[in-house]
Design an enzyme around this catalytic site. Structure first.
Site, mmCIF file in Angstrom:
data_model
loop_
_atom_site.group_PDB
_atom_site.id
_atom_site.type_symbol
_atom_site.label_atom_id
_atom_site.label_comp_id
_atom_site.label_asym_id
_atom_site.label_seq_id
_atom_site.Cartn_x
_atom_site.Cartn_y
_atom_site.Cartn_z
ATOM 1 N N CYS A 140 0.828 -1.203 0.000
ATOM 2 C CA CYS A 140 0.000 0.000 0.000
ATOM 3 C C CYS A 140 0.860 1.250 0.000
ATOM 4 O O CYS A 140 1.335 1.693 1.048
ATOM 5 C CB CYS A 140 -0.932 -0.011 1.211
ATOM 6 S SG CYS A 140 -1.986 1.441 1.300
ATOM 7 N N CYS A 143 -0.432 4.102 2.075
ATOM 8 C CA CYS A 143 -0.229 3.958 3.529
ATOM 9 C C CYS A 143 1.222 4.216 3.907
ATOM 10 O O CYS A 143 1.496 4.845 4.925
ATOM 11 C CB CYS A 143 -0.554 2.547 4.001
ATOM 12 S SG CYS A 143 -1.945 1.780 3.231
ATOM 13 N N ASP A 144 2.149 3.697 3.125
ATOM 14 C CA ASP A 144 3.533 3.629 3.584
ATOM 15 C C ASP A 144 4.524 4.492 2.803
ATOM 16 O O ASP A 144 5.685 4.600 3.199
ATOM 17 C CB ASP A 144 4.004 2.162 3.535
ATOM 18 C CG ASP A 144 3.147 1.286 4.441
ATOM 19 O OD1 ASP A 144 2.751 1.766 5.518
ATOM 20 O OD2 ASP A 144 2.858 0.140 4.064
#
Ligand code: NDP
Length: 326
Positions: A140, A143-144
């Site tokens: 992701c 997300c990261d």
């Protein structure tokens, strides 16, 4: 061993936006829903940072916070939200049987499946090692990606997701190397063109991952090979992103429900109905096209309404709560 069998009117499996929305509607319709959260309470959105496209949050909201709010909203109407993993079902009879953690047996009048989908990984030992260590493998980018600002990263995949994520990473990272296993993209032309025209994205066609390299704690690079020439080389990188699609979490239903060739549950078009009476589906478990929080929530609502109407047709003592249609 086996506990007393519990009987419920409406069982909801899964706790993403689809499951919680179904719970809100079912609870307000007097269906006393019981929701099992599954292995990842809150679902995929709990791995997402900022959600900026869910209507009603002008400043955005984090995925985990949104899930907490949805749970609270469902519980406000007395939906029974429980920890637990549904390990087995039996949809062969009039009563739908469901087992929690292989032990507790529940008999349900209606079941709403909201089990979502999970990101796929390559399955390499080195990839799994650094994934488990939290040392630089991610599925992701949104997300990261933040953790790799001004660094060099590698992303695998050639679909729309991979293009979207590569482009997202290119705005944060110094360099993004994209590994495409064939000599062309699967992504739509516009998405592929966008990637091709981004100066700090290098695309390597016919290229696959042999090993994710690291120092035992974090990723330091990726060893790749050209599947036409078998030539190998190493790419320095601190992040290894995998964007090769998702797998719907539908394995336990495959003996009873119609699934497509990739495992998504097939619903009756325009409804949440499955091929089994009284079993309904919502969210990504049946959606490989949109896969958005808002579409999952929308289909969660549909599933609760369909379940309620189905119950009302079967059980004359159960009254449809007409106020929810207003
Ligand atoms: P897709 O299934 O479309 O693409 C998966 C990609 O991963 C393919 O290019 C595939 O390669 C590659 N792949 C699969 N396994 C491996 C492997 N072992 N090694 C290397 N590469 C691998 O999944 P997406 O998640 O990209 O998209 C799913 C759906 O969601 C699509 O319908 C897509 O259009 C949609 N979507 C739309 C978006 C948008 O419009 N904004 C954004 C994101 C998704 P190969 O091509 O060789 O099979």
């Amino acid at each position: 061993m086996s506990e007393t069998i519990e009987k419920v009117k409406c069982l909801i499996i899964g706790s993403g936006p689809a499951g919680y929305t179904a719970a809100i509607y079912a609870a307000r319709a007097n269906m006393s829903p019981v929701l099992y959260q599954g292995a990842q309470p809150g679902g995929q959105l709990t791995t997402t940072n900022e959600v900026e496209n869910f209507p009603g949050y002008p400043e955005g909201i984090t995925g985990p916070e949104m899930m907490i709010q949805l749970q609270k909203q469902a519980e406000r109407f007395e939906a029974d939200v429980r920890d637990g993993w549904i390990t087995k079902v039996d949809f062969s009879g009039d009563v739908h049987k469901v087992w929690v953690n292989d032990t507790k047996e529940i008999h349900c009048d209606t079941v709403i499946i909201s089990t979502g989908a999970s990101a796929k990984y390559l399955g390499l030992e080195s990839e799994q090692k650094y994934l488990k260590l939290g040392g630089g493998v991610s599925a992701c980018a949104v997300c990261d990606g933040f953790f790799y600002r001004n660094q060099e990263v590698v992303i695998v995949g050639a679909g729309d997701s991979a293009c979207e994520e590569a482009h997202y990473l290119s705005k944060l990272c110094k360099k993004v190397t994209m590994l495409v296993r064939r000599d062309e993209f699967r992504a739509s032309k516009i998405m592929a063109e966008r990637v091709k025209n981004t100066p700090n994205i290098e695309i390597l066609f016919n290229t696959e991952t042999e090993e994710v390299l690291g120092d035992g704690q974090v990723v330091t690079g990726v060893k790749v090979f050209n599947n036409q020439t078998d030539e190998k080389h190493e790419i320095p990188a601190t992040g290894f992103f995998v964007a090769i699609g998702h797998k719907p979490n539908t394995d336990i239903f495959k003996d009873y429900l119609d699934l497509d060739e990739t495992g998504y549950i097939i619903n009756v078009p325009g409804t949440s109905k499955t091929n089994v009476e009284g079993v309904f589906v919502s969210g990504d478990a049946a959606d490989h096209v949109y896969r958005q929080a808002i579409t999952a929530a929308g289909t969660g609502c549909m599933a609760a309404l369909d379940a309620e109407r189905w119950l009302a047709a079967k059980d004359t003592t159960f009254e449809v709560n007409t106020s929810i249609y207003n």
